[in-house]
Design an enzyme around this catalytic site. Structure first.
Site, short mmCIF file in Angstrom:
data_model
loop_
_atom_site.label_atom_id
_atom_site.label_comp_id
_atom_site.label_asym_id
_atom_site.label_seq_id
_atom_site.Cartn_x
_atom_site.Cartn_y
_atom_site.Cartn_z
CG ASN A 209 -0.18 -0.16 2.51
OD1 ASN A 209 0.69 0.64 2.84
ND2 ASN A 209 -0.51 -1.21 3.28
CE LYS A 341 -10.73 -3.92 13.88
NZ LYS A 341 -10.53 -5.04 12.96
#
Length: 395
Positions: A209, A341
């Site tokens: 990325n 999370k």
């Protein structure tokens, strides 16, 4: 950045003395109050007027110079100084400092200073490796003076070896480590992930990325300069590792997960800023590859969700912070991520916001916790890192 800080630079007789003019300029631009002391030998390599022009202060050479307002100048500077850097430090001055000899303005002032002292030796390789010089450097270390290891390379005497003074940027990093921030994170252990990961398709190609690693490196740098013991797990970047930070280089998301898994239990604060690839190519047989020739599709599987693993496997009193880069519904998606999370804070930003995103020197973020969302203006990435730690420390 350094407004209100007094920096004393000691310059001795070495060809590397010219580099300190640039360092003095760099410090002045950071709004430090810079004072330069020179040995008489140093004036043979660079004129004191150079430093006077850069710092707007008289360069002190002669202990008994009467051309300044009456004051015991070495005592006055010793009381005001926040840090002293002697660079370049010749073998002669290293020997004097190690044995308490104060026969000029530089050595007298250094002896009078109670602040942190740093020495950057610069000399011929044979002189540097001489047992007497090494013993003197060890003495300085025992007295609490930090010694910067010289670089290796081609020296002014045309020999190649150790004894070259480090760059001005390196010297500045040592000064900033000492005086830029309050050392309010001493005793804290911080783990930071940074940069991209690379998922190999074959020996030539990989999936990655656009992450530059700048945000993670800024976080690691600020934590270190605030006194923390920092471990940086970093994917491939073009950035210089921060001074004083333990660096663990990795390539793939799997590598990063293993490094985090191994080091996480010992940490007080964990900040996952790395842009980890969500997918990695599935390993396939040579026969399967032959069947795939001409087919652009690549079989993929999900990588481990490192942030989710950290939330599920946290130790007592551990603070976990993740990053969330969104293209829409930034606040809602980031709040959901915080809960899902099981982490303490999410640093959220949008790719659509000017000044934020990959590769920039600035960022525009919102610090999201269970009970608050603090939106910050456009800041440098280092300033964002300061805000992150202020929030974590409840400042």
């Amino acid at each position: 950045m350094l407004k209100g800080k007094t920096i004393v630079l000691g310059v001795t007789g070495s060809i590397a003395a010219y580099k300190i003019a640039n360092l003095a300029s760099m410090l002045t631009k950071l709004h430090a109050d810079v004072h330069v002391l020179m040995t008489q030998n140093a004036t043979n390599f660079i004129n004191p007027i150079t430093f006077e022009t850069l710092t707007n202060h008289k360069t002190l050479v002669d202990t008994f110079d009467r051309n300044f307002n009456y004051n015991i100048e070495h005592v006055a500077l010793g009381e005001r100084a926040d840090v002293v850097l002697v660079a370049p430090a010749s073998a002669n001055v290293v020997g004097k400092m190690a044995n308490g000899i104060a026969d000029d303005m530089l050595t007298t002032t250094v002896l009078a200073c109670k602040c942190k002292k740093i020495v950057a030796p610069a000399m011929n390789t044979n002189m540097y490796e001489n047992a007497i010089v090494q013993d003197n450097l060890d003495k300085l270390r025992r007295f609490g003076i930090e010694v910067i290891e010289p670089d290796s390379g081609l020296l002014a005497c045309k020999s190649v070896g150790k004894g070259k003074m480090p760059s001005e940027e390196t010297l500045l990093s040592y000064i900033l480590k000492e005086v830029q921030y309050e050392h309010d994170m001493v005793g804290k252990k911080v783990l930071v992930t940074a940069g991209p990961t690379r998922e190999a398709i074959d020996p030539v190609r990989f999936i990655t990325n656009h992450s530059s690693g700048k945000m993670g490196y800024a976080i690691a740098t600020v934590a270190m300069r605030r006194g923390a013991e920092v471990t940086l797990v970093t994917g491939p970047t073009n950035l210089e590792p921060p001074l004083g930070v333990r660096v663990i280089p990795i390539q793939s998301a799997g590598d990063m997960f293993e490094a985090v898994k191994e080091n996480a239990p010992q940490q007080d604060i964990i900040i996952k800023s790395a842009a980890v690839a969500d997918y990695t190519p599935v390993t396939v047989s040579d026969q399967k590859i032959k069947k795939m020739e001409g087919d652009s599709s690549i079989p993929l599987q999900r990588t481990t969700d490192i942030l989710a693993w950290l939330g599920q496997n946290r130790t007592a009193n551990q603070f976990i912070c993740g990053f969330s880069m969104e293209t829409e519904n930034m606040l809602e998606n980031s709040k959901a991520k915080l809960k899902k999370k099981k982490v303490d804070m999410i640093v959220a930003n949008s790719l659509r916001t000017e000044g934020a995103g990959f590769g920039t020197d600035t960022n525009v973020v919102t610090l999201i916790t269970e009970d608050s969302a603090k939106e910050l203006p456009m800041l440098t990435k280092e300033e964002v890192a300061v805000q992150i730690f202020d929030k974590i420390l409840n400042k």
